[in-house]
Design a protein around this motif. Structure first.
Motif, PDB file in Angstrom:
ATOM      1  N   ASP A  59       0.816  -1.208   0.000  1.00 28.35           N
ATOM      2  CA  ASP A  59       0.000   0.000   0.000  1.00 28.35           C
ATOM      3  C   ASP A  59       0.859   1.271   0.000  1.00 28.35           C
ATOM      4  OD1 ASP A  59      -2.523   1.491   0.382  1.00 28.35           O
ATOM      5  OD2 ASP A  59      -1.700   1.898   2.376  1.00 28.35           O
ATOM      6  N   ARG A  60       1.793   1.317   0.909  1.00 27.45           N
ATOM      7  CA  ARG A  60       2.708   2.457   1.083  1.00 27.45           C
ATOM      8  C   ARG A  60       1.969   3.749   1.441  1.00 27.45           C
ATOM      9  NH1 ARG A  60       7.614   0.242   1.832  1.00 27.45           N
ATOM     10  NH2 ARG A  60       7.636  -1.648   0.603  1.00 27.45           N
ATOM     11  N   GLY A  61       0.737   3.647   1.882  1.00 27.04           N
ATOM     12  CA  GLY A  61      -0.019   4.838   2.259  1.00 27.04           C
ATOM     13  C   GLY A  61       0.181   5.165   3.738  1.00 27.04           C
ATOM     14  N   PHE A  62      -0.510   6.263   4.179  1.00 26.11           N
ATOM     15  CA  PHE A  62      -0.265   6.685   5.564  1.00 26.11           C
ATOM     16  C   PHE A  62      -0.860   5.700   6.583  1.00 26.11           C
ATOM     17  CE2 PHE A  62      -4.539   8.409   5.772  1.00 26.11           C
ATOM     18  CZ  PHE A  62      -4.830   8.368   7.123  1.00 26.11           C
ATOM     19  N   ALA A  63      -1.967   5.031   6.194  1.00 26.96           N
ATOM     20  CA  ALA A  63      -2.573   4.073   7.135  1.00 26.96           C
ATOM     21  C   ALA A  63      -1.636   2.879   7.360  1.00 26.96           C
ATOM     22  CB  ALA A  63      -3.919   3.593   6.598  1.00 26.96           C
ATOM     23  N   ALA A  64      -0.976   2.452   6.257  1.00 30.79           N
ATOM     24  CA  ALA A  64      -0.023   1.344   6.385  1.00 30.79           C
ATOM     25  C   ALA A  64       1.167   1.781   7.229  1.00 30.79           C
ATOM     26  CB  ALA A  64       0.439   0.890   5.002  1.00 30.79           C
ATOM     27  N   ASN A  65       1.603   3.050   6.993  1.00 27.42           N
ATOM     28  CA  ASN A  65       2.717   3.574   7.790  1.00 27.42           C
ATOM     29  C   ASN A  65       2.346   3.680   9.268  1.00 27.42           C
ATOM     30  OD1 ASN A  65       4.679   3.810   5.869  1.00 27.42           O
ATOM     31  ND2 ASN A  65       3.974   5.830   5.188  1.00 27.42           N
ATOM     32  N   PHE A  66       1.102   4.106   9.506  1.00 26.43           N
ATOM     33  CA  PHE A  66       0.614   4.228  10.882  1.00 26.43           C
ATOM     34  C   PHE A  66       0.731   2.866  11.586  1.00 26.43           C
ATOM     35  CE2 PHE A  66      -2.700   3.980  14.096  1.00 26.43           C
ATOM     36  CZ  PHE A  66      -2.603   5.215  14.741  1.00 26.43           C
ATOM     37  N   LEU A  67       0.326   1.817  10.871  1.00 28.41           N
ATOM     38  CA  LEU A  67       0.371   0.463  11.438  1.00 28.41           C
ATOM     39  C   LEU A  67       1.824   0.042  11.730  1.00 28.41           C
ATOM     40  CD1 LEU A  67      -1.491  -2.045  12.014  1.00 28.41           C
ATOM     41  CD2 LEU A  67      -0.873  -2.851   9.770  1.00 28.41           C
ATOM     42  N   LYS A  68       2.708   0.304  10.774  1.00 30.00           N
ATOM     43  CA  LYS A  68       4.114  -0.091  10.940  1.00 30.00           C
ATOM     44  C   LYS A  68       4.775   0.697  12.071  1.00 30.00           C
ATOM     45  CE  LYS A  68       4.993   0.310   6.460  1.00 30.00           C
ATOM     46  NZ  LYS A  68       5.783   0.407   5.222  1.00 30.00           N
ATOM     47  N   GLN A  69       4.532   2.029  12.038  1.00 26.32           N
ATOM     48  CA  GLN A  69       5.156   2.864  13.062  1.00 26.32           C
ATOM     49  C   GLN A  69       4.616   2.516  14.449  1.00 26.32           C
ATOM     50  OE1 GLN A  69       7.818   4.741  12.591  1.00 26.32           O
ATOM     51  NE2 GLN A  69       7.666   4.046  10.460  1.00 26.32           N
ATOM     52  N   GLY A  70       3.323   2.199  14.490  1.00 25.92           N
ATOM     53  CA  GLY A  70       2.707   1.843  15.767  1.00 25.92           C
ATOM     54  C   GLY A  70       3.380   0.636  16.393  1.00 25.92           C
ATOM     55  N   MET A  71       3.765  -0.299  15.547  1.00 25.14           N
ATOM     56  CA  MET A  71       4.408  -1.517  16.069  1.00 25.14           C
ATOM     57  C   MET A  71       5.875  -1.290  16.426  1.00 25.14           C
ATOM     58  SD  MET A  71       2.838  -4.712  13.994  1.00 25.14           S
ATOM     59  CE  MET A  71       1.125  -5.177  14.138  1.00 25.14           C
ATOM     60  N   LYS A  72       6.393  -0.136  16.050  1.00 24.04           N
ATOM     61  CA  LYS A  72       7.794   0.147  16.373  1.00 24.04           C
ATOM     62  C   LYS A  72       7.907   1.104  17.559  1.00 24.04           C
ATOM     63  CE  LYS A  72       9.517  -0.460  11.667  1.00 24.04           C
ATOM     64  NZ  LYS A  72       9.902   0.242  10.429  1.00 24.04           N
ATOM     65  N   GLN A  73       6.780   1.472  18.150  1.00 21.57           N
ATOM     66  CA  GLN A  73       6.783   2.453  19.222  1.00 21.57           C
ATOM     67  C   GLN A  73       6.717   1.779  20.608  1.00 21.57           C
ATOM     68  OE1 GLN A  73       7.032   5.830  18.599  1.00 21.57           O
ATOM     69  NE2 GLN A  73       7.238   5.177  16.455  1.00 21.57           N
ATOM     70  N   GLY A  74       7.322   2.458  21.579  1.00 22.28           N
ATOM     71  CA  GLY A  74       7.171   2.142  23.003  1.00 22.28           C
ATOM     72  C   GLY A  74       7.305   0.658  23.348  1.00 22.28           C
ATOM     73  N   LYS A  75       6.308   0.171  24.133  1.00 22.14           N
ATOM     74  CA  LYS A  75       6.361  -1.201  24.647  1.00 22.14           C
ATOM     75  C   LYS A  75       6.295  -2.234  23.531  1.00 22.14           C
ATOM     76  CE  LYS A  75       6.559  -0.565  29.105  1.00 22.14           C
ATOM     77  NZ  LYS A  75       7.717  -1.053  29.875  1.00 22.14           N
ATOM     78  N   LEU A  76       5.553  -1.872  22.461  1.00 25.14           N
ATOM     79  CA  LEU A  76       5.436  -2.849  21.366  1.00 25.14           C
ATOM     80  C   LEU A  76       6.785  -3.095  20.710  1.00 25.14           C
ATOM     81  CD1 LEU A  76       2.097  -2.079  19.469  1.00 25.14           C
ATOM     82  CD2 LEU A  76       2.651  -3.994  20.955  1.00 25.14           C
ATOM     83  N   ALA A  77       7.624  -2.053  20.671  1.00 23.78           N
ATOM     84  CA  ALA A  77       8.955  -2.215  20.066  1.00 23.78           C
ATOM     85  C   ALA A  77       9.793  -3.204  20.867  1.00 23.78           C
ATOM     86  CB  ALA A  77       9.653  -0.867  20.001  1.00 23.78           C
ATOM     87  N   GLU A  78       9.528  -3.266  22.190  1.00 22.35           N
ATOM     88  CA  GLU A  78      10.281  -4.225  23.035  1.00 22.35           C
ATOM     89  C   GLU A  78       9.832  -5.663  22.759  1.00 22.35           C
ATOM     90  OE1 GLU A  78       9.737  -3.117  27.117  1.00 22.35           O
ATOM     91  OE2 GLU A  78      10.412  -1.073  26.757  1.00 22.35           O
ATOM     92  N   LEU A  79       8.593  -5.789  22.316  1.00 19.50           N
ATOM     93  CA  LEU A  79       8.016  -7.124  22.132  1.00 19.50           C
ATOM     94  C   LEU A  79       8.174  -7.638  20.705  1.00 19.50           C
ATOM     95  CD1 LEU A  79       6.226  -9.328  23.530  1.00 19.50           C
ATOM     96  CD2 LEU A  79       4.249  -8.106  22.659  1.00 19.50           C
ATOM     97  N   ILE A  80       8.089  -6.708  19.742  1.00 26.76           N
ATOM     98  CA  ILE A  80       8.004  -7.143  18.339  1.00 26.76           C
ATOM     99  C   ILE A  80       9.241  -6.727  17.543  1.00 26.76           C
ATOM    100  CG2 ILE A  80       6.720  -6.725  16.173  1.00 26.76           C
ATOM    101  CD1 ILE A  80       4.190  -6.638  17.861  1.00 26.76           C
ATOM    102  N   ASP A  81       9.757  -7.690  16.805  1.00 30.42           N
ATOM    103  CA  ASP A  81      10.796  -7.390  15.807  1.00 30.42           C
ATOM    104  C   ASP A  81      10.099  -7.326  14.457  1.00 30.42           C
ATOM    105  OD1 ASP A  81      13.027  -7.284  17.371  1.00 30.42           O
ATOM    106  OD2 ASP A  81      13.485  -9.427  17.208  1.00 30.42           O
ATOM    107  N   LEU A  82       9.918  -6.114  13.925  1.00 30.10           N
ATOM    108  CA  LEU A  82       9.176  -5.961  12.674  1.00 30.10           C
ATOM    109  C   LEU A  82      10.159  -5.924  11.502  1.00 30.10           C
ATOM    110  CD1 LEU A  82       6.144  -5.574  11.985  1.00 30.10           C
ATOM    111  CD2 LEU A  82       6.642  -3.141  11.753  1.00 30.10           C
TER     112      LEU A  82
END
Lengths: 417, 305
Positions: A59-82
């Motif tokens: 997609d490369r749109g902002f919604a897809a970016n929102f999803l990717k960035q969300g998984m790289k933020q805060g506590k989720l970044a500690e849990l998930i290797d994206l």
């Protein structure tokens, strides 16, 4: 009556009259489940290793970016290797079991959201893992709700911004100020009056296309399979120990002085251990359902796996008792063996929380296949193919240890016809 | 009925049986009399098929216990020395289990359990858990479990061990009643009086060997014609020795003398010489010919030693 059945009936009757030791061994797994459950809570936090998640973004749109960035933020970044991949590479990696899940964001995903049309994210789960893919699924669902919520609240400002950005020029300061002024009160008004989400998650498990996914994750369902294994090992241990106790009490010699083959005496003892352990296991499963709300999945698969697991536990204990000469040796040796089996099988530390080296070692422990099989049946609702290796291992090892144990015990009793 | 030939059995360096050989006739009670460790239980265990002999053979009704083990064991009843019962079960449940192992079932099992419970006087307590029984009651139930299937041969390994004299007499009566009717029995004991009262023939066993066997009368004859006179006191061997000319001395050391005296006149003469010489005598005991005397003669010690 057949001597084997006579011995089984006699042993069951004796256990019923003097049930203290069995009750103690029965309470251990229940107490353990309850204790861990109370400490961590029904949705408690578990220290987990990083969850490797692949994301294929067409997609490369902002919604897809929102999803990717969300998984790289805060506590989720500690849990998930994206890890970003292209769709073909992602599927290939998933087929080889190299990640817990693959998120596929199709082309037009952002446009569909902005146009308020249904949009879908595909989630591919790794069938080799019990509950990590479920965590990814829950996170993805949450993110989808957030994106959709944002799209509903900011529908107008986003539409304006979209016009500005697609107009081929950078917006003027006044236009941006107007946009922000319009956005601010909307943020204040967000109180959850949102319509149904338009984003859906299309979830699948790569090698089990027909399997129905587990929607809720009951924390007790993660603990109880390990606790059941502890119960099975200890109950089969004390019931097989009866052969030593009867030898010391003289009743075994009296049985052998009768017209009974020693092989039949051993078979009777093993069968009574099996029957008592099966009854205890059925009770544990029933209590798991009624008290802890664990949905155990297909009864047929559960029965097949439990029978094999008990065969394995009884076989192991018969094998050990083939070599053990006194209760003192049994007291010193078997609890250690059982604890090691439990640790490596994941009964005390969840497999997912083990170090990679320990995970590699765990698959060589028969107890791992008992616990993992139970988790797959109850949590993942896997099909027969998903537990085929587990069944092959528990039945195969169970038969092997039972035969070896029976032969050794028969030799110990005199081995006469 | 039972032929035991040259049984040899060792446990490591210890030789438990050194060629035990005897025959038991159909319908008789055959006693194996000997002290603890003589080899009685080892012999019984080999006959019951619980131990295998290093060499030698056992035949029951013509069948070899090695070749026809199951058929022989079906004919046998075993009453072990230690009480071998399930304490958590009732007396009746125990009997139904032991009877079931010998192929009894249904009404026959029920009736046989009732019969032996009555025989041992436990009908009233049949449904109580064995753990609630007294020592004597457990012994009686232990005995009845060996009789429930009406065996042709019963092996009784010290069935009165550790119970009071009255309970022991009761058990002996039960055995006499239970064994009547053509049953053959081997009875091991270290109580002389039990062997004397119960057994048709007796074998005296010590250190894994049979020293003598026969009826009580035949064995007593082995002790010799006469009474065993034992004298104790504060005398020395040298003081007494010159006064014992013409007397059969079995044993003499400082403070202890044992003589075999054939008649009353000889007894008066021997004791008279000791008293006349001023020998300080503390105690004199006169024992008529008995199994005890035979045992002492054969082994040089008393059975209770």
């Amino acid at each position: 009556m057949n001597a084997i059945l006579l011995i089984v009936r006699n042993d069951m009757k004796r256990r019923l009259r003097s049930p203290v030791s069995i009750i103690c061994m029965f309470l251990i797994p229940l107490g353990l489940t309850l204790l861990v459950g109370l400490v961590f809570g029904r949705h408690g936090k578990v220290e987990l290793s990083h969850i490797k998640v692949l994301i294929a973004d067409d997609d490369r749109g902002f919604a897809a970016n929102f999803l990717k960035q969300g998984m790289k933020q805060g506590k989720l970044a500690e849990l998930i290797d994206l890890v970003e991949v292209d769709p073909a590479e992602g599927r290939s990696l998933m087929d080889r079991g190299k990640a817990s899940a693959l998120i596929e964001i199709p082309k037009g995903f952002t446009a569909n959201i902005l146009d308020r049309k249904p949009a879908e994210i595909a989630l591919v789960k790794n069938p080799q893992e019990s509950f990590l893919p479920l965590i990814v699924e829950e996170i993805t669902e949450t993110m989808a709700v957030m994106i959709d919520g944002a799209a509903q609240i900011f529908e107008e400002p986003i539409g304006e911004a979209r016009g500005m950005l697609t107009g081929g020029r950078w917006p003027e300061a006044a236009e941006l100020a107007g946009l922000l002024a319009e956005t601010k009160p909307r943020i204040a008004l967000v109180k959850g009056y949102l319509s149904d989400t338009l984003i859906s998650i299309g979830s699948e498990t790569v090698s089990a296309p027909g399997a129905e996914p587990e929607r809720t994750l009951n924390f007790f369902a993660l603990i109880m399979p390990g606790s059941i294994l502890i119960g099975l090992l200890f109950i089969s241990e004390i019931t097989m120990r009866d052969i030593l106790r009867e030898r010391e009490a003289g009743t075994l010699a009296r049985i052998l002085a009768g017209p009974v083959q020693s092989g039949r005496v051993v078979a009777g003892k093993m069968l009574s251990s099996f029957a008592i352990t099966l009854v205890a296991c059925a009770l544990l499963i029933a209590i798991g359902r009624l008290a802890f709300g664990i949905a155990w999945g297909s009864p047929l698969k559960l029965l097949a796996h439990v029978v094999g697991s008990i065969l394995l536990c009884v076989g192991l204990m018969a094998f050990f008792y083939g070599f053990i000469r006194s209760e003192r040796v049994a007291d010193a040796m078997l609890p250690v063996v059982i604890i090691v089996l439990c640790i490596f099988g994941g009964a005390m530390i969840p497999f997912e929380a083990m170090s990679p080296a320990m995970q590699r070692a765990a698959v060589f422990s028969p107890s791992f296949w008992v616990i993992d099989g139970l988790k797959r049946i109850s949590i993942e609702r896997t099909d027969w193919g998903g537990i085929a290796p587990h069944l092959a291992i528990v039945y195969g090892l169970g038969a092997l240890t039972s035969l070896a144990g029976a032969a050794k015990l028969r030799g110990k009793l005199g081995g006469r016809g | 009925m039972i032929e035991v030939r040259e049984l040899v059995k060792s446990f490591g360096d210890i030789r438990a049986l050194g060629g035990v050989d005897f025959t038991v006739r159909e319908g008789e009670i055959f006693g194996l009399l000997g002290p603890n460790g003589a080899g009685k239980t080892t012999t019984i265990s080999i006959i019951a098929g619980l131990l295998s002999a290093d060499s030698g053979s056992v035949r029951v009704s013509g069948m070899d216990i090695r070749r026809d083990g199951r058929r022989v064991r079906r004919m046998l009843g075993v009453v072990p020395q230690d009480i071998a019962l399930y304490e958590e079960l009732s007396g009746r449940e125990n009997l139904r289990f032991w009877g079931g192992l010998y192929g009894l079932s249904g009404k026959r099992l029920h009736d046989e359990a009732d019969r032996v419970l009555e025989l041992v006087g436990l009908t009233d307590r049949a449904d109580d858990a064995v753990r609630e029984y007294s020592g004597g009651m457990k012994r009686r139930l232990n005995l009845s479990a060996g009789l429930i299937h009406r065996p042709k041969v019963i092996l009784l390994d010290e069935p009165t061990l550790g119970i009071d004299p009255q309970a022991r007499l009761n058990i002996l009566d039960i055995i006499r009643d239970g064994v009547s009717g053509g049953m053959t029995a081997i009875y091991t004991t270290h109580y002389l009086e039990e062997a004397e009262k119960l057994c048709d023939r007796i074998a005296i066993v010590d250190h894994g060997k049979i020293l003598a066997q026969g009826t009580l009368k035949e064995l007593v004859k082995l002790a010799g014609e006469g009474n065993i006179v034992t004298v104790s006191g504060a005398f020395s061997r040298e003081q007494v020795n010159p006064l014992l000319k013409g007397v059969v001395v079995e044993h003499l050391e400082n403070g202890s003398l044992r003589m075999l005296i054939p008649g009353q006149a000889e007894l008066s003469g021997a004791l008279g010489r000791l008293f006349s010489a001023g020998i300080p005598i503390g105690e004199v005991s006169i024992q008529e010919p008995s199994l005890e005397g035979v045992f002492i003669k054969l082994t040089g010690r008393e059975l209770r030693d």
